[in-house]
Design a protein around this motif. Structure first.
Motif, PDB file in Angstrom:
ATOM      1  N   ARG A 574       0.835  -1.200  -0.046  1.00 57.95           N
ATOM      2  CA  ARG A 574      -0.164   0.057  -0.014  1.00 57.95           C
ATOM      3  C   ARG A 574       0.744   1.264   0.187  1.00 57.95           C
ATOM      4  O   ARG A 574       2.156   1.319   0.748  1.00 57.95           O
ATOM      5  N   PHE A 575       0.465   2.102  -0.931  1.00 56.41           N
ATOM      6  CA  PHE A 575       1.194   3.408  -0.873  1.00 56.41           C
ATOM      7  C   PHE A 575       0.358   4.601  -0.840  1.00 56.41           C
ATOM      8  O   PHE A 575      -0.759   4.778  -1.142  1.00 56.41           O
ATOM      9  N   VAL A 576       0.739   5.723   0.334  1.00 57.41           N
ATOM     10  CA  VAL A 576      -0.255   6.850   0.444  1.00 57.41           C
ATOM     11  C   VAL A 576       0.639   8.066   0.180  1.00 57.41           C
ATOM     12  O   VAL A 576       1.756   8.227   0.695  1.00 57.41           O
ATOM     13  N   TYR A 577       0.227   9.137  -0.571  1.00 59.19           N
ATOM     14  CA  TYR A 577       0.834  10.315  -0.748  1.00 59.19           C
ATOM     15  C   TYR A 577      -0.293  11.270  -0.297  1.00 59.19           C
ATOM     16  O   TYR A 577      -1.424  11.262  -0.834  1.00 59.19           O
ATOM     17  N   ASP A 578      -0.006  11.962   0.641  1.00 59.89           N
ATOM     18  CA  ASP A 578      -0.925  13.012   1.230  1.00 59.89           C
ATOM     19  C   ASP A 578      -0.189  14.550   1.169  1.00 59.89           C
ATOM     20  O   ASP A 578       0.446  14.901   2.376  1.00 59.89           O
ATOM     21  N   GLY A 579      -0.476  15.273   0.183  1.00 59.79           N
ATOM     22  CA  GLY A 579       0.272  16.383  -0.017  1.00 59.79           C
ATOM     23  C   GLY A 579      -0.789  17.750   0.257  1.00 59.79           C
ATOM     24  O   GLY A 579      -0.419  18.649  -0.221  1.00 59.79           O
ATOM     25  N   GLN A 580      -1.882  17.329   0.984  1.00 54.45           N
ATOM     26  CA  GLN A 580      -2.945  18.590   0.847  1.00 54.45           C
ATOM     27  C   GLN A 580      -2.854  19.319   2.238  1.00 54.45           C
ATOM     28  O   GLN A 580      -2.005  18.896   2.984  1.00 54.45           O
ATOM     29  N   ASN A 581      -3.349  20.659   2.220  1.00 59.47           N
ATOM     30  CA  ASN A 581      -2.911  21.115   3.488  1.00 59.47           C
ATOM     31  C   ASN A 581      -4.264  21.149   4.475  1.00 59.47           C
ATOM     32  O   ASN A 581      -4.031  21.977   5.675  1.00 59.47           O
ATOM     33  N   SER A 582      -5.209  20.189   4.231  1.00 61.53           N
ATOM     34  CA  SER A 582      -6.351  19.901   5.412  1.00 61.53           C
ATOM     35  C   SER A 582      -6.852  18.684   5.090  1.00 61.53           C
ATOM     36  O   SER A 582      -6.806  18.143   4.331  1.00 61.53           O
ATOM     37  N   VAL A 583      -7.603  18.324   6.345  1.00 63.62           N
ATOM     38  CA  VAL A 583      -8.400  17.050   5.942  1.00 63.62           C
ATOM     39  C   VAL A 583      -9.923  17.491   5.772  1.00 63.62           C
ATOM     40  O   VAL A 583     -10.488  17.030   4.620  1.00 63.62           O
ATOM     41  N   VAL A 584     -10.296  18.419   6.423  1.00 68.83           N
ATOM     42  CA  VAL A 584     -11.882  18.892   6.198  1.00 68.83           C
ATOM     43  C   VAL A 584     -12.046  19.682   5.105  1.00 68.83           C
ATOM     44  O   VAL A 584     -12.844  19.496   4.284  1.00 68.83           O
ATOM     45  N   ALA A 585     -11.214  20.774   4.864  1.00 67.98           N
ATOM     46  CA  ALA A 585     -11.359  21.685   3.773  1.00 67.98           C
ATOM     47  C   ALA A 585     -10.007  22.068   3.303  1.00 67.98           C
ATOM     48  O   ALA A 585      -9.602  23.215   3.532  1.00 67.98           O
ATOM     49  N   PRO A 586      -9.402  21.413   2.354  1.00 72.66           N
ATOM     50  CA  PRO A 586      -8.160  21.590   1.607  1.00 72.66           C
ATOM     51  C   PRO A 586      -8.554  22.670   0.674  1.00 72.66           C
ATOM     52  O   PRO A 586      -9.619  22.794   0.017  1.00 72.66           O
ATOM     53  N   THR A 587      -7.399  23.311   0.589  1.00 75.28           N
ATOM     54  CA  THR A 587      -7.457  24.517  -0.652  1.00 75.28           C
ATOM     55  C   THR A 587      -6.485  24.127  -1.779  1.00 75.28           C
ATOM     56  O   THR A 587      -6.570  24.947  -2.747  1.00 75.28           O
ATOM     57  N   GLY A 623      -9.580  32.375  -5.484  1.00 76.71           N
ATOM     58  CA  GLY A 623      -9.904  33.491  -4.685  1.00 76.71           C
ATOM     59  C   GLY A 623      -9.343  33.141  -2.985  1.00 76.71           C
ATOM     60  O   GLY A 623      -8.658  32.305  -2.920  1.00 76.71           O
ATOM     61  N   SER A 624      -9.983  33.825  -2.358  1.00 76.79           N
ATOM     62  CA  SER A 624      -9.502  33.482  -0.997  1.00 76.79           C
ATOM     63  C   SER A 624     -10.493  32.998  -0.310  1.00 76.79           C
ATOM     64  O   SER A 624     -10.290  32.419   0.774  1.00 76.79           O
ATOM     65  N   ARG A 625     -11.707  32.533  -0.790  1.00 79.38           N
ATOM     66  CA  ARG A 625     -12.555  31.964  -0.029  1.00 79.38           C
ATOM     67  C   ARG A 625     -13.134  30.552  -0.863  1.00 79.38           C
ATOM     68  O   ARG A 625     -13.631  29.761  -0.342  1.00 79.38           O
ATOM     69  N   GLY A 626     -12.657  30.549  -2.337  1.00 79.40           N
ATOM     70  CA  GLY A 626     -13.144  29.153  -3.056  1.00 79.40           C
ATOM     71  C   GLY A 626     -12.144  28.411  -3.492  1.00 79.40           C
ATOM     72  O   GLY A 626     -11.041  28.490  -3.167  1.00 79.40           O
ATOM     73  N   ALA A 627     -12.755  27.078  -3.669  1.00 84.79           N
ATOM     74  CA  ALA A 627     -11.745  26.056  -3.978  1.00 84.79           C
ATOM     75  C   ALA A 627     -12.472  25.059  -5.099  1.00 84.79           C
ATOM     76  O   ALA A 627     -13.623  24.680  -5.038  1.00 84.79           O
ATOM     77  N   LEU A 628     -11.920  24.659  -6.132  1.00 87.93           N
ATOM     78  CA  LEU A 628     -12.188  23.724  -7.116  1.00 87.93           C
ATOM     79  C   LEU A 628     -11.678  22.532  -6.610  1.00 87.93           C
ATOM     80  O   LEU A 628     -10.546  22.233  -6.315  1.00 87.93           O
ATOM     81  N   PHE A 629     -12.618  21.180  -6.743  1.00 90.96           N
ATOM     82  CA  PHE A 629     -12.077  19.929  -6.522  1.00 90.96           C
ATOM     83  C   PHE A 629     -12.326  18.955  -7.387  1.00 90.96           C
ATOM     84  O   PHE A 629     -13.545  18.902  -7.998  1.00 90.96           O
ATOM     85  N   LEU A 630     -11.477  17.909  -7.671  1.00 93.51           N
ATOM     86  CA  LEU A 630     -11.797  16.531  -8.226  1.00 93.51           C
ATOM     87  C   LEU A 630     -11.379  15.619  -7.444  1.00 93.51           C
ATOM     88  O   LEU A 630     -10.143  15.615  -6.845  1.00 93.51           O
ATOM     89  N   TYR A 631     -11.897  14.479  -7.798  1.00 98.73           N
ATOM     90  CA  TYR A 631     -11.582  13.437  -7.016  1.00 98.73           C
ATOM     91  C   TYR A 631     -12.089  12.097  -8.025  1.00 98.73           C
ATOM     92  O   TYR A 631     -12.843  12.324  -8.616  1.00 98.73           O
TER      93      TYR A 631
END
Length: 765
Positions: A574-587, A623-631
């Motif tokens: 198993r391999f995991v890469y986690d480069g996000q800046n949050s669990v609940v709400a990454p930007t 911007g300062s409040r929004g984020a696009l996400f794909l998964y």
């Protein structure tokens, strides 16, 4: 309240000459006092011949930013400050000004600060070690208990690590100043001795530590220990320290009062109002004494602003400027002429320190020698060259991300006549072991509610340095009991991790769109993994697990998912890469996982088979409040027949949200989704973090044979509140064929979460 300047008593002694000469002296003194250009009456400053002016800055949280506006007005009108005494935020602003920073410099600094991060307690997600990221993802609550001497809470909500680093960076040039009286402007701050219940005047030692102590609001920020005293916010006993600046030698005292006034009966109808009133009742006595000692009291109009309104910085500063302007008549009697003002600034600037010597070594305080040596090795690149404070701040925050330490800071000390970098470390007083609580409530309809609660306990250095013992207990609709012993090999990143586990989980079985049964899966066993952690963001594990599995329909019956029981034996990578800046709400950032299993035995499977799964999610800020996400995620059994417990499933929030949980099953699956998330606001400071709204589209399918794959899609939306117990989510989705679901959850809601059907998931809920 304003008290007019009093005519000072003459201290002149003359021989009995003529009464006319004596009268001339008094008349001359009165005339000089009335002049706005040169105030030379009263006890004189031996260097300038003018009256010495003391400035007192009170505490008030964000309201204290008004002090910057007051300072700006004073400088524009050439009013010198000879002494400063401050408490809490007044101590911070006063300390900055005392080091020679101009009001515009302080304003520019406060406008560029990330107040959300400064006032946050736990480490940010990207600062956590990989093991602590696993904790945060499995248990998104930011609460942490300790079990060092029984169950204990931390000493405060916020250990003030980030605020401390800011102060260390700003005050680094003055680390070795013998006394705060040697600053460009002599400065004293006030703290409260929490044991002796006495005010403590801080006038030497570490300037950064003194500012941290005066700002340590009990319960909010961790107290600071200096010279054996446990110190907290000075505003508790001396919020307007006019007595301190008077003792420093001030002839004229200007006090700036930004404290929150006493509330009305209506204000006491809210928790926030009651807490604010408690603080003000506690400090009102000292404030009244400080006001009585002052000659001029500036009270900016700050109604409507609380101690936490740092985002209203510019308006609060302007209110301070306006508050000073209201007292122009009294203040301008203290003004200097242009030549004297420039001389005053020149004298002040000669005492400024702008350079920092390169340290010849590192000394670490607050921890045992073996831990100190490990920290020295991580920071060795800071020796023999100028200190890069940005890099040092990141390094100390990363060390804190291991979960062992509450706070780290730094300054310079002189040892044998040489500058050494001193690293101050504060270990968490409540642990280890540490306990993270877990609460999980999920609802997909009025009659479909599940509840589970439990905790993760982590202990350090169990039979080996940097080793960890991890225990998981979850009880309720789903149950989990698991233990893992993690043993690293030095600092190589290599490790071995034996573990054991038992879990029971209920899932629904559907026929078409109708729920026909509830399937109970119980499994338990042992496993051992070996692997390597790559920095903070990645891990590779290979291992073998052996256990027993039992899958039975305990409500209703289904021919689609048969009852099975037997041995499960599997090898895995198993391999995991986690480069996000949050669990609940990454930007920003990418998280990716991949797993490969070879099942030697699996209940219900006719023969051995391989199985693979991979998934990823990506976020991009708008911007300062929004984020696009794909998964997206996908899995395959390579045209083999897996056991029913190892079948892939889709359905439920973020995995075809308009359908029932695990409504669709197959030996293969694929899922893609994307959407937009927007920050809507903030929860009250003591209740959690931010509030988000999101809208997304999903499409996917499970299948046994690719030609029979039936793809489904839906549009979903949710409001997510980041609470102390984890994300609180209220949402709904509409899918093809009129399928619709409303869902609610507390405890976990991860954008792009995907899972593999193996025993591993029992160990990591």
């Amino acid at each position: 309240m304003i008290r007019k300047l009093q005519r000072p008593q003459s201290t002149m002694y003359v021989k009995p000459l003529a009464s006319l000469l004596l009268l001339a002296v008094f008349c001359s003194a009165a005339e000089i006092k009335a002049s706005p250009q040169d105030n030379t009456t009263g006890p004189s400053n031996s260097r300038t011949g003018r009256r010495r002016i003391g400035l007192v800055l009170s505490g008030g949280g964000a309201r204290g930013l008004a002090h910057i506006g007051v300072l700006e007005w004073l400088e524009q009108h050439r009013i010198p400050v000879d002494y400063i005494a401050g408490t809490s935020m007044g101590g911070l602003i006063g300390g900055l000004y005392a080091t020679g920073m101009r009001p515009e410099d302080i304003s520019r600094l406060t406008s560029t600060l990330d107040w959300d991060k400064l006032l946050s307690g736990p480490p940010s997600y990207n600062e956590l070690s990989f093991r602590r990221k696993e904790d945060r993802r499995a248990y998104p609550s930011i609460l942490e208990f300790g079990w060092r001497n029984g169950l204990q809470l931390p000493l405060a909500i916020n250990p003030a690590h980030y605020i401390g680093l800011l102060l260390d960076r700003l005050m680094l040039p003055y680390s070795t100043v013998p006394s705060f009286d040697d600053l460009p402007i002599p400065f004293h701050s006030v703290a409260t001795d929490m044991i002796a219940a006495q005010p403590v005047v801080l006038k030497d030692g570490s300037l950064a530590q003194a500012l941290s102590a005066t700002m340590a609001v009990p319960g909010i920020f961790t107290p600071v220990e200096i010279d054996g005293k446990v110190l907290a916010d000075g505003g508790l006993l001396d919020n307007i320290p006019s007595d301190v600046v008077q003792a420093m030698g001030a002839d004229v005292i200007i006090a700036v009062n930004v404290g929150t006034p006493l509330g009305t009966r209506e204000d006491l109808e809210t928790l926030r109002g009651i807490l604010s009133q408690v603080i003000e009742v506690t400090t009102i006595g000292s404030e009244r004494r400080g006001i009585q000692l002052a000659d001029i009291v500036i009270t900016p109009e700050l109604s409507g602003f609380s101690s936490f309104d740092f985002k209203d910085r510019a308006v609060i500063e302007q209110r301070g400027y306006m508050g000073a302007a209201l007292h122009a008549a009294e203040l301008e009697t203290l003004s200097l002429d242009e030549r004297s003002w420039q001389q005053y600034l020149a004298d002040r600037n000669t005492r400024r320190r702008t350079t920092v010597p390169a340290p010849v070594g590192i000394v670490v305080t607050g921890v045992s020698e073996d831990k100190a040596e490990a920290i020295r090795q991580k920071l060795a690149n800071n020796v023999g060259q100028p200190i890069d404070t940005d890099t040092l701040d990141r390094q100390l925050s990363d060390i804190r991300g291991s979960g062992r330490y509450e706070r780290l800071g730094y300054d310079l000390v002189q040892l044998a006549g040489q500058p050494w970098l001193r690293i101050r470390v504060r270990e968490k007083p409540h642990g280890p072991p540490f306990i993270i609580p877990a609460v999980q409530i999920q609802s997909r309809g009025a009659a479909d509610v599940t509840f589970s609660a439990g905790f993760r306990l982590t202990d350090y250095d169990v039979a080996g340095r940097n080793s960890e013992l991890r225990l998981d207990t979850i009880i309720g609709s789903n149950n989990l009991f698991a233990a893992e012993y993690y043993r690293p090999f030095g600092d190589t990143g290599l490790f071995v991790a034996p573990r054991t586990f038992y879990s029971s989980d209920r899932t629904d079985i559907y026929q078409d769109t109708i729920r026909v049964a509830q399937y109970l899966v119980r499994q338990g066993g042992v496993a051992v993994d070996a692997g390597k952690i790559f920095g903070k963001n990645a891990q590779l594990r290979v291992g073998y697990e052996l256990g027993l599995q039992n899958g039975q329909s305990n409500v209703g019956a289904s021919t689609q998912v048969p009852n099975v029981e037997g041995t499960l034996s599997a090898a895995s990578a198993r391999f995991v890469y986690d480069g996000q800046n949050s669990v609940v709400a990454p930007t920003r950032g990418v998280r990716a996982t991949a797993s490969l299993f070879w099942y030697f035995k699996s209940p219900g499977a006719p023969e051995a088979y391989p199985q693979a799964e991979a998934g990823a999610s990506s976020f991009h800020s708008i911007g300062s409040r929004g984020a696009l996400f794909l998964y997206g995620a996908g899995g395959t059994s390579f045209n083999m027949q897996p056991g029913p417990i190892q079948q892939f499933t889709l359905g439920g929030p973020l995995r075809l949200s308009a359908y029932g949980l695990a409504q669709f099953r197959g030996s293969n699956y694929g899922l893609v989704a994307g959407g937009y998330r927007h920050q809507l606001g903030d929860l009250p400071t003591l209740l959690g973090g931010r509030i988000y709204g999101a809208l997304w589209y999903e499409a996917g399918s499970t299948f046994f044979v690719r030609s029979e794959a039936k793809y489904r899609d839906d549009v979903a939306g949710a409001v997510v509140l980041n609470t102390l117990l984890g994300p609180l989510t209220i949402g709904g989705a509409w899918g093809m064929g009129g399928n619709a679901k409303v869902f609610f959850s507390l405890g976990r809601f991860f954008w792009g979460q995907h899972n593999a059907g193996s025993l591993l998931e029992a160990s990591y809920p």
